[in-house]
Design a protein around this motif. Structure first.
Motif, PDB file in Angstrom:
ATOM      1  N   VAL A 136       0.836  -1.207   0.000  1.00  0.00           N
ATOM      2  CA  VAL A 136       0.000   0.000   0.000  1.00  0.00           C
ATOM      3  C   VAL A 136       0.871   1.257   0.000  1.00  0.00           C
ATOM      4  O   VAL A 136       1.729   1.422   0.868  1.00  0.00           O
ATOM      5  N   THR A 137       0.638   2.141  -0.956  1.00  0.00           N
ATOM      6  CA  THR A 137       1.294   3.450  -0.980  1.00  0.00           C
ATOM      7  C   THR A 137       0.336   4.481  -0.396  1.00  0.00           C
ATOM      8  O   THR A 137      -0.826   4.574  -0.817  1.00  0.00           O
ATOM      9  N   VAL A 138       0.818   5.238   0.576  1.00  0.00           N
ATOM     10  CA  VAL A 138      -0.010   6.197   1.302  1.00  0.00           C
ATOM     11  C   VAL A 138       0.253   7.602   0.760  1.00  0.00           C
ATOM     12  O   VAL A 138       1.414   7.960   0.499  1.00  0.00           O
ATOM     13  N   PRO A 139      -0.784   8.416   0.592  1.00  0.00           N
ATOM     14  CA  PRO A 139      -0.562   9.796   0.137  1.00  0.00           C
ATOM     15  C   PRO A 139       0.399  10.536   1.063  1.00  0.00           C
ATOM     16  O   PRO A 139       0.349  10.384   2.285  1.00  0.00           O
ATOM     17  N   ASN A 140       1.248  11.331   0.463  1.00  0.00           N
ATOM     18  CA  ASN A 140       2.275  12.047   1.220  1.00  0.00           C
ATOM     19  C   ASN A 140       1.652  13.223   1.975  1.00  0.00           C
ATOM     20  O   ASN A 140       1.107  14.132   1.340  1.00  0.00           O
ATOM     21  N   PRO A 141       1.711  13.254   3.316  1.00  0.00           N
ATOM     22  CA  PRO A 141       1.198  14.412   4.057  1.00  0.00           C
ATOM     23  C   PRO A 141       1.936  15.681   3.635  1.00  0.00           C
ATOM     24  O   PRO A 141       3.102  15.632   3.238  1.00  0.00           O
ATOM     25  N   PRO A 142       1.293  16.840   3.736  1.00  0.00           N
ATOM     26  CA  PRO A 142       1.895  18.073   3.234  1.00  0.00           C
ATOM     27  C   PRO A 142       3.169  18.502   3.949  1.00  0.00           C
ATOM     28  O   PRO A 142       3.989  19.211   3.378  1.00  0.00           O
ATOM     29  N   ASP A 143       3.367  18.076   5.205  1.00  0.00           N
ATOM     30  CA  ASP A 143       4.558  18.488   5.946  1.00  0.00           C
ATOM     31  C   ASP A 143       5.706  17.494   5.825  1.00  0.00           C
ATOM     32  O   ASP A 143       6.729  17.630   6.495  1.00  0.00           O
ATOM     33  N   PHE A 144       5.565  16.490   4.970  1.00  0.00           N
ATOM     34  CA  PHE A 144       6.647  15.529   4.736  1.00  0.00           C
ATOM     35  C   PHE A 144       7.567  16.056   3.626  1.00  0.00           C
ATOM     36  O   PHE A 144       7.148  16.879   2.815  1.00  0.00           O
ATOM     37  N   PRO A 145       8.817  15.569   3.582  1.00  0.00           N
ATOM     38  CA  PRO A 145       9.691  15.966   2.476  1.00  0.00           C
ATOM     39  C   PRO A 145       9.064  15.652   1.121  1.00  0.00           C
ATOM     40  O   PRO A 145       8.394  14.628   0.957  1.00  0.00           O
ATOM     41  N   ARG A 146       9.267  16.508   0.176  1.00  0.00           N
ATOM     42  CA  ARG A 146       8.601  16.392  -1.121  1.00  0.00           C
ATOM     43  C   ARG A 146       8.934  15.098  -1.852  1.00  0.00           C
ATOM     44  O   ARG A 146       8.100  14.526  -2.553  1.00  0.00           O
ATOM     45  N   ASP A 147      10.160  14.615  -1.717  1.00  0.00           N
ATOM     46  CA  ASP A 147      10.590  13.423  -2.444  1.00  0.00           C
ATOM     47  C   ASP A 147      10.346  12.125  -1.672  1.00  0.00           C
ATOM     48  O   ASP A 147      10.835  11.067  -2.073  1.00  0.00           O
ATOM     49  N   ALA A 148       9.607  12.216  -0.573  1.00  0.00           N
ATOM     50  CA  ALA A 148       9.331  11.023   0.235  1.00  0.00           C
ATOM     51  C   ALA A 148       8.163  10.235  -0.342  1.00  0.00           C
ATOM     52  O   ALA A 148       7.216  10.799  -0.883  1.00  0.00           O
ATOM     53  N   VAL A 149       8.254   8.907  -0.224  1.00  0.00           N
ATOM     54  CA  VAL A 149       7.146   8.013  -0.564  1.00  0.00           C
ATOM     55  C   VAL A 149       6.906   7.114   0.640  1.00  0.00           C
ATOM     56  O   VAL A 149       7.853   6.568   1.214  1.00  0.00           O
ATOM     57  N   ILE A 150       5.644   6.970   1.031  1.00  0.00           N
ATOM     58  CA  ILE A 150       5.294   6.170   2.208  1.00  0.00           C
ATOM     59  C   ILE A 150       4.562   4.918   1.760  1.00  0.00           C
ATOM     60  O   ILE A 150       3.600   4.988   0.981  1.00  0.00           O
ATOM     61  N   ARG A 151       5.003   3.782   2.281  1.00  0.00           N
ATOM     62  CA  ARG A 151       4.302   2.521   2.031  1.00  0.00           C
ATOM     63  C   ARG A 151       4.049   1.803   3.355  1.00  0.00           C
ATOM     64  O   ARG A 151       4.761   2.018   4.341  1.00  0.00           O
ATOM     65  N   THR A 152       3.054   0.935   3.337  1.00  0.00           N
ATOM     66  CA  THR A 152       2.682   0.194   4.539  1.00  0.00           C
ATOM     67  C   THR A 152       2.052  -1.138   4.142  1.00  0.00           C
ATOM     68  O   THR A 152       1.689  -1.347   2.979  1.00  0.00           O
ATOM     69  N   ASP A 153       1.913  -2.012   5.118  1.00  0.00           N
ATOM     70  CA  ASP A 153       1.197  -3.263   4.889  1.00  0.00           C
ATOM     71  C   ASP A 153      -0.248  -3.187   5.387  1.00  0.00           C
ATOM     72  O   ASP A 153      -1.041  -4.087   5.141  1.00  0.00           O
ATOM     73  N   ASP A 154      -0.598  -2.072   6.059  1.00  0.00           N
ATOM     74  CA  ASP A 154      -1.952  -1.913   6.585  1.00  0.00           C
ATOM     75  C   ASP A 154      -2.158  -0.440   6.953  1.00  0.00           C
ATOM     76  O   ASP A 154      -1.775   0.003   8.037  1.00  0.00           O
ATOM     77  N   ALA A 155      -2.769   0.312   6.062  1.00  0.00           N
ATOM     78  CA  ALA A 155      -2.909   1.758   6.268  1.00  0.00           C
ATOM     79  C   ALA A 155      -3.763   2.097   7.478  1.00  0.00           C
ATOM     80  O   ALA A 155      -3.573   3.150   8.102  1.00  0.00           O
ATOM     81  N   ALA A 156      -4.692   1.219   7.826  1.00  0.00           N
ATOM     82  CA  ALA A 156      -5.592   1.509   8.949  1.00  0.00           C
ATOM     83  C   ALA A 156      -4.901   1.396  10.305  1.00  0.00           C
ATOM     84  O   ALA A 156      -5.374   1.962  11.289  1.00  0.00           O
ATOM     85  N   HIS A 157      -3.790   0.656  10.364  1.00  0.00           N
ATOM     86  CA  HIS A 157      -3.143   0.402  11.656  1.00  0.00           C
ATOM     87  C   HIS A 157      -1.679   0.843  11.710  1.00  0.00           C
ATOM     88  O   HIS A 157      -0.987   0.540  12.668  1.00  0.00           O
ATOM     89  N   MET A 158      -1.217   1.540  10.694  1.00  0.00           N
ATOM     90  CA  MET A 158       0.174   1.995  10.707  1.00  0.00           C
ATOM     91  C   MET A 158       0.341   3.158  11.688  1.00  0.00           C
ATOM     92  O   MET A 158      -0.641   3.792  12.102  1.00  0.00           O
ATOM     93  N   PRO A 159       1.576   3.478  12.085  1.00  0.00           N
ATOM     94  CA  PRO A 159       1.812   4.602  12.993  1.00  0.00           C
ATOM     95  C   PRO A 159       1.281   5.917  12.420  1.00  0.00           C
ATOM     96  O   PRO A 159       1.200   6.094  11.208  1.00  0.00           O
ATOM     97  N   ASP A 160       0.932   6.820  13.311  1.00  0.00           N
ATOM     98  CA  ASP A 160       0.374   8.113  12.920  1.00  0.00           C
ATOM     99  C   ASP A 160       1.434   8.959  12.206  1.00  0.00           C
ATOM    100  O   ASP A 160       2.450   9.320  12.805  1.00  0.00           O
ATOM    101  N   PRO A 161       1.228   9.306  10.934  1.00  0.00           N
ATOM    102  CA  PRO A 161       2.220  10.119  10.214  1.00  0.00           C
ATOM    103  C   PRO A 161       2.483  11.470  10.867  1.00  0.00           C
ATOM    104  O   PRO A 161       3.568  12.035  10.705  1.00  0.00           O
ATOM    105  N   SER A 162       1.506  12.016  11.600  1.00  0.00           N
ATOM    106  CA  SER A 162       1.717  13.314  12.241  1.00  0.00           C
ATOM    107  C   SER A 162       2.791  13.233  13.323  1.00  0.00           C
ATOM    108  O   SER A 162       3.490  14.215  13.599  1.00  0.00           O
ATOM    109  N   ILE A 163       2.935  12.076  13.949  1.00  0.00           N
ATOM    110  CA  ILE A 163       4.012  11.869  14.921  1.00  0.00           C
ATOM    111  C   ILE A 163       5.345  11.771  14.187  1.00  0.00           C
ATOM    112  O   ILE A 163       6.335  12.390  14.578  1.00  0.00           O
ATOM    113  N   VAL A 164       5.356  11.017  13.105  1.00  0.00           N
ATOM    114  CA  VAL A 164       6.579  10.816  12.327  1.00  0.00           C
ATOM    115  C   VAL A 164       7.100  12.139  11.773  1.00  0.00           C
ATOM    116  O   VAL A 164       8.309  12.384  11.721  1.00  0.00           O
ATOM    117  N   SER A 165       6.197  13.022  11.367  1.00  0.00           N
ATOM    118  CA  SER A 165       6.594  14.271  10.708  1.00  0.00           C
ATOM    119  C   SER A 165       7.470  15.152  11.579  1.00  0.00           C
ATOM    120  O   SER A 165       8.207  16.001  11.064  1.00  0.00           O
TER     121      SER A 165
END
Length: 223
Positions: free
Chosen positions: A119-148
């Protein structure tokens, strides 16, 4: 005939000297690469990895087990071989799925399972522009707002991957690229006299420690 024989002998001698020099360098490589970085950890231990061109430093950082690995990547097409620094903080993490942030992905990554995540997840606006996020389960992955809030290492050219899984955390940075001339002539991934910068290891471990603490605090607050 004589000139040809002399040239062949000279070439053979050159190749022999190169082979001996390469063997010596490979024997000294683990300590050369990781001895400075070892000063960051308590009870450090340097060893060869499971594959050629891979060396591992293990120890403790601020009371936690830490692993620092260098991996020579020679599989990339149309690129110089790269030396990747992989800093891992193992240990169970209260997340339900994997979040893998990869900077500038371009084909298969030999050091990562990024390409196998479905699963490729849409890039949040505060992430680096060239970043791509993938996961095995979008509903249960860590909160991107914490990662940012922990992406300082990924806003330059050296940050490559940030991996969060239920089994731990990892940062991957570009440590060096192979010498272009040697690679062009001998097709060998020669990284010169590079030594892993202790500050690079400290910055990576501090990032992972802070991210772990925030995830654990967030999970406790939501329970």
């Amino acid at each position: 005939m004589i000139i040809g024989t002399a040239l062949a002998a000279a070439l053979a001698a050159l190749l022999a000297r190169h082979a001996i020099s390469t063997a010596r360098r490979r024997k000294a490589e683990p300590d050369r690469l990781l001895s400075a970085a070892a000063t960051v950890l308590d009870k450090p231990r340097i060893s060869a990895g499971m594959t050629a061109g891979t060396y591992v430093l293990t120890g403790h950082y601020k009371g936690r087990i830490a692993e620092v690995k260098v991996v020579a990547d020679t599989l990339a097409v149309r690129k110089l071989p790269s030396l990747w620094l992989m800093v891992t903080l193992p240990g169970s993490l209260p997340v339900g799925a994997t979040l893998d942030l990869m900077m500038r992905p371009a084909g298969f990554s030999s050091f990562s399972n990024f390409d196998h995540l479905p699963v490729t997840v849409p890039n949040p606006p505060d992430f680096p522009r060239d970043a791509v996020i993938r996961t095995d389960d979008a509903a249960h992955m860590p909160d991107p707002s914490i990662v940012s809030r922990h992406l300082a290492l990924f806003r330059g050219r050296y940050g490559k991957e940030l991996l969060l899984t239920p089994k731990g955390l990892r940062v991957v940075l570009l440590a060096a690229e192979a010498d272009r001339a040697r690679y062009g002539v001998f097709r060998q991934a020669d990284f010169g006299d590079v030594s892993i910068d202790p500050l690079m290891v400290t910055d990576s471990l501090d990032l992972l420690m802070a991210l772990r603490q925030e995830i654990e605090t967030s999970e406790t607050a939501s329970s």
